[in-house]
Design an enzyme around this catalytic site. Sequence first.
Site, short mmCIF file in Angstrom:
data_model
loop_
_atom_site.label_atom_id
_atom_site.label_comp_id
_atom_site.label_asym_id
_atom_site.label_seq_id
_atom_site.Cartn_x
_atom_site.Cartn_y
_atom_site.Cartn_z
N ASP A 1 0.82 -1.22 0.00
CA ASP A 1 0.00 0.00 0.00
C ASP A 1 0.85 1.27 0.00
O ASP A 1 0.61 2.19 0.78
CB ASP A 1 -0.92 0.04 1.23
CG ASP A 1 -1.62 -1.28 1.51
OD1 ASP A 1 -1.85 -2.04 0.56
OD2 ASP A 1 -1.94 -1.53 2.68
N GLU B 1 -11.07 -1.29 -3.25
CA GLU B 1 -10.42 -0.48 -2.21
C GLU B 1 -9.32 0.36 -2.85
O GLU B 1 -9.16 0.38 -4.07
CB GLU B 1 -9.83 -1.39 -1.13
CG GLU B 1 -8.78 -2.37 -1.67
CD GLU B 1 -8.39 -3.45 -0.69
OE1 GLU B 1 -9.10 -3.65 0.31
OE2 GLU B 1 -7.37 -4.12 -0.94
#
Length: 358
Positions: A66, A235
Site C-alpha cells: 500500500d 479499495e
Amino acid sequence: MVRSSYQVNTQRHMHGHFKKPLLSIAAGLLLAAVTLTGATAQLIPQVHPAKAGYSGNPVLPGWYADPEGVVYGKDYWIFPTYSARYEDQVFFDAFSSPDLVHWTRHHGVLDSSQVKWAKKAMWAPAVLEKQGKYYLFFGANDVHEGEIGGIGVAVADKPQGPYKDLLGKPLIGHIKNGAQPIDQYVFHDTDGSYYMYYGGWGHCNVVKLKNDFTGLLPLEDGTLYKEVTPDGYTEGPFMFKKGGKYYFMWSEGGWGGPDYRVAYAIADNPLGPFKRIGTILEQDSAVATGAGHHSVIKVPGEDRYYIVYHRRPLGETKANNRATCIDELHFDKDGKILPVKMTFEGVKAHRIKKAAKN
C-alpha cells in the site's frame, strides 16, 4: 520504539522469492545481520542485479504494501504499510531517496504508542505537507460497526516524524454508505480544497476536509459523505489532476490473491461521476502477481510520472508477502493511461531539479 535510518542498496532483482537488500558498504561482503543505532537489518546478497543506475524492483527491503509516494522538497518519499499479521501492524516506516535508487529507511515514524486508540492493523498511509507541518492519515483496527477504530491523522514537524496523533480519536470511525473507513487518500485540489477518498468492502466515499484536518466540511449538496464507487471497485482509491481532468484510480479483486489490479476513470470534477475506462496494472506471469494498491508520483516541473505499487513475487502464496515496486507511468496522445509494464529493473535514477511546492 527506537527511531533510526540506514542506507540500503536497492539495485536488486527478485524472481520466485523475495530477497532482502545488500548493504552498499562493501561489494560482495555477506552479513547475516547488522545493528545500527538500535535497528537491525538482515542482509543477503543480490540474486539478479539491476542495470547500473536503475532502482531495481522491489525498491524497498522487506515486506511492505500500500505504498504512498510523494515528493517533499527535492526528495522522493514512500510511506508504506508494514505487511504482516494485523496484530504486528502497529507502526509505520518511511523511506526517502534523492534519486529513486539510493534509499534511506526511517524506522517507526509513527507507532501505536502515539495513537492510544490504535491497537492493530495500521494501514495505508496518506501523507501531505501544509504550512510547514507534515500530516499522515492512516487506518487502524480493521474497524467494524460498533468498534473503535477507523481513519486517524497524525502530525509532525519533519517528513520523518516523529508523528503524533492530532485528534486523540478517529477522524472517521463509522461505516458510511457501506464503506469501511480504511485506505484514505487526501487530494489537494487547485482551488485549495482538500478532499479525502476512502473505503473498503467495495464502497468508496469522498469527504471534504477542514483546512486544519480536524473534521469535515459539507459538500456542495450539504452532505458530509458522498458515495462515488465506480464499477469494479474494491479499495485503495487515488486521485491526481492532469490537463484539467481528474484521474481517479482504485484497486480491484482480492488483495490476498493473484488477480488484484488497478483500474481508473477520468472526470471533469473531483466528485465524479467516475466511469471505469480500463485496467492499467495487473499480474504478469513472467514477473509477479497481485499487483495493486498504488500511488502516483509526478516529478515537479516535469511531465514525468511514476507508479508506486505492491506486488507478490512469483512462487509466493502468503497474503502478506507483498513487495513495493516502482515503474514508469505513461499516457497516450488523448491523455489516457497506458497499461503499465511491470519490470525487475525498476526506474532509472532521476534527481528532482525543481523543489516541490506542497
